[in-house]
Enzyme design. Structure first.
Site, PDB file in Angstrom:
ATOM      1  N   TYR A  32      -3.721  18.150  -5.970  1.00  0.00           N
ATOM      2  CA  TYR A  32      -4.808  18.772  -6.719  1.00  0.00           C
ATOM      3  C   TYR A  32      -4.635  18.571  -8.216  1.00  0.00           C
ATOM      4  CZ  TYR A  32      -2.027  22.899  -8.135  1.00  0.00           C
ATOM      5  OH  TYR A  32      -1.115  23.732  -8.711  1.00  0.00           O
ATOM      6  N   ARG A  51      -2.649  11.490 -13.639  1.00  0.00           N
ATOM      7  CA  ARG A  51      -1.625  12.159 -12.822  1.00  0.00           C
ATOM      8  C   ARG A  51      -2.079  12.236 -11.362  1.00  0.00           C
ATOM      9  NH1 ARG A  51       0.279  17.944 -14.669  1.00  0.00           N
ATOM     10  NH2 ARG A  51      -1.786  18.499 -13.877  1.00  0.00           N
ATOM     11  N   ARG A 100      -3.942  17.323  15.662  1.00  0.00           N
ATOM     12  CA  ARG A 100      -2.779  17.551  14.810  1.00  0.00           C
ATOM     13  C   ARG A 100      -1.676  16.583  15.196  1.00  0.00           C
ATOM     14  NH1 ARG A 100       2.027  20.440  14.905  1.00  0.00           N
ATOM     15  NH2 ARG A 100       2.577  21.569  12.990  1.00  0.00           N
ATOM     16  N   LYS A 150       1.835  16.742  -7.668  1.00  0.00           N
ATOM     17  CA  LYS A 150       1.083  17.999  -7.730  1.00  0.00           C
ATOM     18  C   LYS A 150       0.440  18.303  -6.380  1.00  0.00           C
ATOM     19  CE  LYS A 150      -1.984  20.466 -10.904  1.00  0.00           C
ATOM     20  NZ  LYS A 150      -1.171  21.670 -11.003  1.00  0.00           N
ATOM     21  N   GLU A 182      10.737  25.526 -14.435  1.00  0.00           N
ATOM     22  CA  GLU A 182       9.423  25.756 -15.048  1.00  0.00           C
ATOM     23  C   GLU A 182       8.888  27.105 -14.586  1.00  0.00           C
ATOM     24  OE1 GLU A 182       6.734  22.639 -13.621  1.00  0.00           O
ATOM     25  OE2 GLU A 182       7.799  22.638 -11.717  1.00  0.00           O
TER      26      GLU A 182
HETATM   27  N1  PMP Z   1       4.181  23.217 -13.686  1.00  0.00           N
HETATM   28  C1  PMP Z   1       3.572  23.659 -12.573  1.00  0.00           C
HETATM   29  C2  PMP Z   1       4.418  24.013 -11.399  1.00  0.00           C
HETATM   30  C3  PMP Z   1       2.175  23.818 -12.540  1.00  0.00           C
HETATM   31  O1  PMP Z   1       1.574  24.261 -11.418  1.00  0.00           O
HETATM   32  C4  PMP Z   1       1.424  23.526 -13.690  1.00  0.00           C
HETATM   33  C5  PMP Z   1      -0.061  23.754 -13.727  1.00  0.00           C
HETATM   34  N2  PMP Z   1      -0.781  22.889 -12.941  1.00  0.00           N
HETATM   35  C6  PMP Z   1       2.094  23.047 -14.826  1.00  0.00           C
HETATM   36  C7  PMP Z   1       3.471  22.903 -14.783  1.00  0.00           C
HETATM   37  C8  PMP Z   1       1.354  22.683 -16.073  1.00  0.00           C
HETATM   38  O2  PMP Z   1       0.663  21.458 -15.917  1.00  0.00           O
HETATM   39  P1  PMP Z   1      -0.658  21.159 -16.724  1.00  0.00           P
HETATM   40  O3  PMP Z   1      -0.322  21.307 -18.176  1.00  0.00           O
HETATM   41  O4  PMP Z   1      -0.973  19.750 -16.376  1.00  0.00           O
HETATM   42  O5  PMP Z   1      -1.671  22.134 -16.266  1.00  0.00           O
END
Ligand code: PMP
Length: 286
Positions: A32, A51, A100, A150, A182
Site C-alpha cells: 500500500y 516506492r 486458497r 510497504k 521506527e
Molecule cells: N515507517 C512505517 C512503519 C510507516 O508505516 C510509515 C508510514 N507509511 C513510515 C515509516 C513513514 O513513511 P512515509 O513518510 O512514506 O509516510
C-alpha cells in the site's frame, strides 16, 4: 458517502466488493501507499509511486494494468470527494484466485486487486498535536524482517498503537537489539545540538518518503544529519525528538517512556523542519 476506486471503476464505497479469496484478505499479500492531499493537491506523488513500484517488484507482484494511470486516479478521487486536506490510501494485492493456496496464482489469470479511497481530514496541516507534541512509549519490534517493503501486514503496528493507547500515550517507538527502528507508522528522529539523528536505511525500516524529503531540506538548511541507530536512553537525553510520515509531516515528540525530552515542549528544530517541509511540499504538490 465516498466514491472509491476498485479495479478500474469509480464506485460508491458501499458497492465496492472484493472476493473472500483475495490474497490481501487471506494472506496479507498486498502492498500500500498513503499520499497526503493539501490544498487539493498531492504531496510527493512521484516518491510514493516509485516506492510502490519497488514494493511490488520485491514481492514478485505484477504491476496492475492501471499503474501508469494512478496519478489520474488519485486526482479524480480528490475531485469526486472534494478533498482539500486529507489522505489517499492505495492498496494493491496479488488478487483473488478461485481458491486458497500458498502458491502464488498465475499472474496471467489472476490480476492484482487495486483499491483506492480517500480520507477527508480538514485541518491536517494545522494539527493541534503539532503545537503540543506527542508522547511515545517504547515497545519490542516484533514485525517481520522486510520492513522496507510497504506491505499491508499492519497487525503488529496496530498492537503497538493499542499498547500506547493503553498507557495513555500517542504512539510507540519500536526497539530491536536495543536500538529504535521506527514508530508504529512513522520514522523516528532525535536531535542533539544541531545534529539530527535517524536510523540508517536498511531492511529494518520503511524508507519513508517524508524522511527522504525532510533529510534533504535539513541538509539544505545546513543542519547536520547522522543516519545511524540510537537507543531509548539516547532519546531520553536528546534536546528534541520528532517523527515523520506522509500524514503527520514532521511531528514533535515531547516524551518517551514517561521521560520528558528536552524542555518537554516541541523544540525549534522540529518546528522549523515542519515549516520548511510544509512550504516546500506545497510548492511541489501536483
Ligand atoms: N515507517 C512505517 C512503519 C510507516 O508505516 C510509515 C508510514 N507509511 C513510515 C515509516 C513513514 O513513511 P512515509 O513518510 O512514506 O509516510
Amino acid at each position: 458517502m465516498r466514491t472509491v476506486y476498485l479495479n478500474g471503476e469509480f464506485v460508491p464505497e458501499n458497492e465496492a466488493q472484493v472476493s473472500i479469496f483475495d490474497r490481501g484478505f487471506l494472506m496479507a499479500d498486498g502492498v500500500y501507499e498513503v499520499t497526503s492531499v493539501l490544498g487539493g493537491k498531492l504531496i510527493d506523488f512521484a516518491g510514493h509511486a516509485k516506492r510502490l513500484e519497488r514494493s511490488l517488484a520485491e514481492l514478485d507482484m505484477q504491476k496492475p494494468d492501471d499503474f501508469d494511470n494512478l496519478l489520474e486516479v488519485h486526482r479524480a478521487l480528490v475531485r469526486l470527494n472534494d478533498i482539500d486536506e486529507g489522505m489517499i490510501y492505495l492498496q494493491i494485492t496479488r488478487g483473488a484466485p478461485d481458491d486458497r493456496d500458498f502458491v502464488f496464482p498465475d499472474p496471467e489469470t489472476t490480476r492484482p486487486t487495486v483499491v483506492l479511497f480517500t480520507q477527508n481530514k480538514p485541518g491536517l496541516a494545522n494539527s493541534p498535536a503539532a503545537q503540543k507534541g506527542i508522547k511515545v512509549i517504547s515497545i519490542e519490534d516484533q514485525r517481520w524482517a522486510r520492513r522496507d517493503i510497504k506491505t499491508v501486514q499492519l497487525l503488529y503496528p496496530s498492537m503497538a498503537k493499542m499498547a500506547a493507547k493503553a498507557a495513555g500515550k500517542d504512539d510507540a517507538w519500536m526497539v530491536e537489539d536495543g536500538k529504535v527502528t521506527e514508530g508504529s507508522s512513522n520514522n523516528a528522529y532525535i536531535v542533539k545540538g544541531n545534529t539530527i539523528i535517524t536510523r540508517h536505511l536498511g531492511t529494518e525500516i520503511l524508507h519513508g518518503i517524508t524522511r527522504a524529503a525532510v533529510l534533504r531540506f535539513a541538509r539544505e538548511a545546513q543542519m547536520t544529519v547522522e543516519e545511524r541507530s540510537f537507543t531509548i536512553d539516547e532519546a531520553k537525553d536528546a534536546d528534541e525528538a520528532f517523527i515523520t510520515s506522509a500524514s503527520t509531516f514532521v511531528m514533535p515528540v515531547v516524551e518517551v517512556d514517561d521521560h520528558a525530552i528536552g524542555t518537554g515542549k516541541p523544540g525549534p528544530i522540529s518546528a522549523r523542519l515542519r515549516e520548511i517541509y510544509l512550504d516546500e511540499s506545497l510548492k511541489a504538490a501536483v
